[in-house]
Design a protein around this motif. Sequence first.
Motif, PDB file in Angstrom:
ATOM      1  N   ASN A 113       0.948  -1.303   0.026  1.00 38.27           N
ATOM      2  CA  ASN A 113      -0.061  -0.194   0.048  1.00 38.27           C
ATOM      3  C   ASN A 113       0.854   1.158  -0.016  1.00 38.27           C
ATOM      4  O   ASN A 113       0.278   2.608   0.209  1.00 38.27           O
ATOM      5  CB  ASN A 113      -0.940  -0.058   1.231  1.00 38.27           C
ATOM      6  CG  ASN A 113      -0.287  -0.268   2.457  1.00 38.27           C
ATOM      7  OD1 ASN A 113       0.905  -0.807   2.532  1.00 38.27           O
ATOM      8  ND2 ASN A 113      -0.905   0.234   3.529  1.00 38.27           N
ATOM      9  N   TRP A 114       2.214   1.017  -0.109  1.00 40.76           N
ATOM     10  CA  TRP A 114       3.017   2.214  -0.411  1.00 40.76           C
ATOM     11  C   TRP A 114       3.702   2.082  -1.951  1.00 40.76           C
ATOM     12  O   TRP A 114       4.557   3.086  -2.046  1.00 40.76           O
ATOM     13  CB  TRP A 114       4.179   2.239   0.435  1.00 40.76           C
ATOM     14  CG  TRP A 114       3.556   2.772   2.059  1.00 40.76           C
ATOM     15  CD1 TRP A 114       3.428   1.626   3.096  1.00 40.76           C
ATOM     16  CD2 TRP A 114       3.331   3.850   2.256  1.00 40.76           C
ATOM     17  NE1 TRP A 114       3.006   2.294   4.133  1.00 40.76           N
ATOM     18  CE2 TRP A 114       2.802   3.482   3.793  1.00 40.76           C
ATOM     19  CE3 TRP A 114       2.990   5.058   2.066  1.00 40.76           C
ATOM     20  CZ2 TRP A 114       2.065   4.392   4.648  1.00 40.76           C
ATOM     21  CZ3 TRP A 114       2.573   6.289   2.975  1.00 40.76           C
ATOM     22  CH2 TRP A 114       1.878   5.782   4.206  1.00 40.76           C
ATOM     23  N   GLY A 115       3.298   1.293  -2.554  1.00 44.41           N
ATOM     24  CA  GLY A 115       3.724   1.158  -3.972  1.00 44.41           C
ATOM     25  C   GLY A 115       4.946   0.249  -3.849  1.00 44.41           C
ATOM     26  O   GLY A 115       5.603   0.071  -5.242  1.00 44.41           O
ATOM     27  N   MET A 152      15.694   2.907  -5.278  1.00 41.55           N
ATOM     28  CA  MET A 152      14.373   2.439  -5.129  1.00 41.55           C
ATOM     29  C   MET A 152      14.358   1.558  -3.884  1.00 41.55           C
ATOM     30  O   MET A 152      15.209   0.834  -3.804  1.00 41.55           O
ATOM     31  CB  MET A 152      13.837   1.990  -6.518  1.00 41.55           C
ATOM     32  CG  MET A 152      14.343   0.566  -6.752  1.00 41.55           C
ATOM     33  SD  MET A 152      13.345  -0.169  -8.185  1.00 41.55           S
ATOM     34  CE  MET A 152      11.758  -0.719  -7.349  1.00 41.55           C
ATOM     35  N   GLU A 153      13.214   1.540  -3.371  1.00 45.06           N
ATOM     36  CA  GLU A 153      13.077   0.520  -2.141  1.00 45.06           C
ATOM     37  C   GLU A 153      12.222  -0.609  -2.944  1.00 45.06           C
ATOM     38  O   GLU A 153      11.304  -0.611  -3.713  1.00 45.06           O
ATOM     39  CB  GLU A 153      12.146   1.219  -1.297  1.00 45.06           C
ATOM     40  CG  GLU A 153      11.568   0.502  -0.005  1.00 45.06           C
ATOM     41  CD  GLU A 153      10.899   1.327   0.946  1.00 45.06           C
ATOM     42  OE1 GLU A 153      10.832   0.737   2.126  1.00 45.06           O
ATOM     43  OE2 GLU A 153      10.707   2.566   1.016  1.00 45.06           O
ATOM     44  N   ALA A 154      12.771  -1.873  -2.129  1.00 47.67           N
ATOM     45  CA  ALA A 154      12.433  -3.174  -2.988  1.00 47.67           C
ATOM     46  C   ALA A 154      12.468  -4.285  -1.908  1.00 47.67           C
ATOM     47  O   ALA A 154      13.444  -3.980  -1.167  1.00 47.67           O
ATOM     48  CB  ALA A 154      13.031  -3.492  -4.379  1.00 47.67           C
ATOM     49  N   HIS A 155      11.867  -5.199  -2.290  1.00 47.66           N
ATOM     50  CA  HIS A 155      12.024  -6.423  -1.271  1.00 47.66           C
ATOM     51  C   HIS A 155      12.109  -7.674  -2.235  1.00 47.66           C
ATOM     52  O   HIS A 155      11.168  -7.885  -3.270  1.00 47.66           O
ATOM     53  CB  HIS A 155      10.641  -6.672  -0.413  1.00 47.66           C
ATOM     54  CG  HIS A 155      10.364  -7.950   0.394  1.00 47.66           C
ATOM     55  ND1 HIS A 155       9.587  -8.289   0.843  1.00 47.66           N
ATOM     56  CD2 HIS A 155      11.747  -8.732   0.865  1.00 47.66           C
ATOM     57  CE1 HIS A 155       9.895  -9.805   1.532  1.00 47.66           C
ATOM     58  NE2 HIS A 155      10.954  -9.819   1.383  1.00 47.66           N
ATOM     59  N   GLN A 197       7.056   6.188  -3.885  1.00 44.01           N
ATOM     60  CA  GLN A 197       7.719   5.286  -4.893  1.00 44.01           C
ATOM     61  C   GLN A 197       7.474   5.510  -6.205  1.00 44.01           C
ATOM     62  O   GLN A 197       8.642   5.313  -7.039  1.00 44.01           O
ATOM     63  CB  GLN A 197       7.127   4.104  -4.392  1.00 44.01           C
ATOM     64  CG  GLN A 197       7.791   2.813  -5.175  1.00 44.01           C
ATOM     65  CD  GLN A 197       8.887   2.402  -4.428  1.00 44.01           C
ATOM     66  OE1 GLN A 197       9.351   2.660  -3.305  1.00 44.01           O
ATOM     67  NE2 GLN A 197       9.758   1.391  -5.222  1.00 44.01           N
ATOM     68  N   SER A 198       6.506   6.266  -6.680  1.00 43.44           N
ATOM     69  CA  SER A 198       6.247   6.348  -8.176  1.00 43.44           C
ATOM     70  C   SER A 198       6.706   7.533  -8.468  1.00 43.44           C
ATOM     71  O   SER A 198       7.130   8.442  -7.810  1.00 43.44           O
ATOM     72  CB  SER A 198       4.828   6.376  -8.233  1.00 43.44           C
ATOM     73  OG  SER A 198       4.395   6.572  -9.677  1.00 43.44           O
ATOM     74  N   ALA A 227       3.802  11.118  -4.177  1.00 42.68           N
ATOM     75  CA  ALA A 227       3.737  12.139  -2.785  1.00 42.68           C
ATOM     76  C   ALA A 227       3.170  11.502  -1.759  1.00 42.68           C
ATOM     77  O   ALA A 227       3.085  12.394  -0.786  1.00 42.68           O
ATOM     78  CB  ALA A 227       3.317  13.559  -3.334  1.00 42.68           C
ATOM     79  N   ASP A 228       2.837  10.242  -1.495  1.00 42.08           N
ATOM     80  CA  ASP A 228       2.209   9.942  -0.241  1.00 42.08           C
ATOM     81  C   ASP A 228       3.012   9.868   0.770  1.00 42.08           C
ATOM     82  O   ASP A 228       2.661   9.625   2.188  1.00 42.08           O
ATOM     83  CB  ASP A 228       1.455   8.742  -0.543  1.00 42.08           C
ATOM     84  CG  ASP A 228       2.273   7.469  -1.096  1.00 42.08           C
ATOM     85  OD1 ASP A 228       3.382   7.770  -1.378  1.00 42.08           O
ATOM     86  OD2 ASP A 228       1.822   6.300  -1.102  1.00 42.08           O
ATOM     87  N   GLN A 229       4.330   9.841   0.964  1.00 44.11           N
ATOM     88  CA  GLN A 229       5.457   9.907   1.619  1.00 44.11           C
ATOM     89  C   GLN A 229       5.966  11.167   2.190  1.00 44.11           C
ATOM     90  O   GLN A 229       6.850  11.518   2.892  1.00 44.11           O
ATOM     91  CB  GLN A 229       6.197   8.742   1.659  1.00 44.11           C
ATOM     92  CG  GLN A 229       5.791   7.194   1.545  1.00 44.11           C
ATOM     93  CD  GLN A 229       6.961   6.323   1.251  1.00 44.11           C
ATOM     94  OE1 GLN A 229       7.951   6.192   2.114  1.00 44.11           O
ATOM     95  NE2 GLN A 229       6.901   5.333   0.281  1.00 44.11           N
ATOM     96  N   ALA A 230       5.548  12.153   1.245  1.00 50.89           N
ATOM     97  CA  ALA A 230       6.278  13.564   1.300  1.00 50.89           C
ATOM     98  C   ALA A 230       6.078  14.179   2.824  1.00 50.89           C
ATOM     99  O   ALA A 230       7.353  14.383   3.434  1.00 50.89           O
ATOM    100  CB  ALA A 230       5.665  14.415   0.451  1.00 50.89           C
TER     101      ALA A 230
END
Length: 716
Positions: A46-48, A234-237, A691-692, A701-704
Amino acid sequence: MSNNHPLKQLLTILIFFSLSCKESPNDPAIKRYEAQAARVTIIRDNWGVPHVYGKTDADAVFGLMYAQCEESFERLERNYVQQFGRMAELYGANYLAEDLKMRLVYDTSAAKIDYKNSPAWLKNLCIAFADGINYYLYKHPETKPFVLTHFEPWFAMMLPDGAYIATRFGGLEIEDVNNLYKLNDEKTARLNNILKWPGEEMMGSNGFAIGPSKTAAHSTLLYINPHVSFDFRMEAHIVSEEGLNAYGAVTWGQFFVFQGFNDHCGWMHTSSMADAEDLYEEKITQNGNEFFYEYDGQLKPVGRKQYTLKYKMGSAMKTHAVTTYYTGHGPVMGSRKSKWLSLKIQEHSANGLVQSWQRTKAKNFAEFKGSMQLLSNTSTNTLYADDKGNIAYWHGNFIPKRNVKYNWTLPVDGATSATEWQGTHGLDEIVQLSNPASGWIQNCNSTPFTASGINAPDKNLYPLYMAPEGENFRSLYAIQMLGAENNFNLDKLIAFGNSHYLSAFDTLLPPLLQDLANLSTSDPAYALLKEPAALLKAWDKRSSVSSVATTLAIFWGHSLLSNYYTPGTAEEGSDQVKIFSSIIKNTTPQKRIALLSQLTAGLNRAFGTWKVAWGELNRYQRISGDPSPHFDDNKPSLPVAAASALFGSLPAYETDWTNTKKGYGVAGNSFVAAVEFGEKIRARSIIPGGQSFNPNSKHFADQAQMYLEGKFKDVL
């Protein structure tokens, strides 16, 4: 990783590899792509953030590269364009000197040989790397590469290290390249040299490892805080059924987690000055059309190699041929003060990529240390923490043995064998720490000899070239705070890492305050500076969006530093504490007062008042997903409390003031994570913006705001 967030809670589930999307041609490569795609699943949370699941390690790599392309193929391609020395094909002749520098050091023929000689398991990863990118391009014909239309497995050998600057070129300046090879005019050469002090702070990082004796739950904590340009990674798993389960920051175009953690341990890299490469001054003699270099009293022929560089001019592509030179030390990179400079570095080796991959799969301290034994990390320090309570630190990794009589921070004499490398230091010989009695380790691009307070290594036991860094104010503040707290948890660690205390002003501000206190009421500056003086005296040295004192202190500090000092070497410039102390001591009271007077006058002219709050000038703005960001004072932006690492700010925030009245963040805290290794692994992370890179995405911008407030999201 904790299972507190089952997959059904994730907002977007994308199994993007569908064989029914398009009828595939009878191309064996496409059939291979699709067979591998069927074994891969990507789940975006849910954060992309992409969580990539593959049956094998190679499957996971395939999926990770596809996910990177989904995020930003442009950034992935640009990293390889830069590594191949082809940036001028994108941006014009201004990049020719930079391109030649990269061509001289990063040899594509060596990369092909490394790939050919690699073990089967590594070849499989490299093939999957290329296939994942090529499959994305096949499935997305609307994506138009600028330069690289097809990726080969050996490309991965060109980027074996995920560091911000994987090779420091021994102190080479772009002017040195231009001096010899005459690729750019003087103005362009200056523009290309963008990483002048104090700009090196953009390349910095903070890393903290805290042992069980200092935590409330007797767990181990790791703080991962690289300082790079905001979208450098980028952030990834990535997960496979072959034991891969790594989460963290992935540099565009690479298939491993560079800074992050798995289900047993975590690792953080900070930029290092441990000397891994050297420039040599060559004594050159010309005889006709041939060049010779002197070595131990003999003349040896200089090698030559021809390059044809391409560059964009308008809508056309031009070429420029250049003859380059080689000595026994390596490529001749340029000249300085009429001396040719050749560069000696570690030969390209697949071991760099092996080491980067192996550490992501380490299950314990012994396995992680085993990966370090490959001695192929040429650019960074490493902090480590695990679920068995271990913390550790290594300052550098690959370090050649040298004659200690020479100053290795400067180009050395290439005419004598006395300056030749004398082998390589073993892992146990370099500066390091494991489980110190203090219970904590820090590195903020500072000297390792204070990395754990009084329990740090003894400087006298190591040659200077092994750790030439000085002390900085981030490090001093970290030492103080880590030593004082005995009950760390994730919340306290995140709050500490997000502290806005600007410790450089512990040194810079007291003399100015004394100057202001000594001002005579009859002095013309008294009336002008009476109110600013009161604000600075009452200031707690913490940056905040509402603070006028922060604005005054930071701009005054920049004026003071930029007017009085330019270090001769990066190593010299790293000793902030020594430099700042010297500058403030050797600046007269009259000059310190004059700089503050000029500052208030300048603010008045620009804004109609000198009472400008820091958050009015220091902003965050994201209006496009372009790799080269641009800013607009007339468009929405957010106030930022954090400040530059130059002044001791742990959450570094480096700004761009080009063509704007306000400063907008471009670098500093990028991917940041706090990890707790207890009975279950708990982790939180944050990135700037989102993330995008699509402005229409909900993840643009959901983490800004969280990023600016130091509030981290749970790692799912």
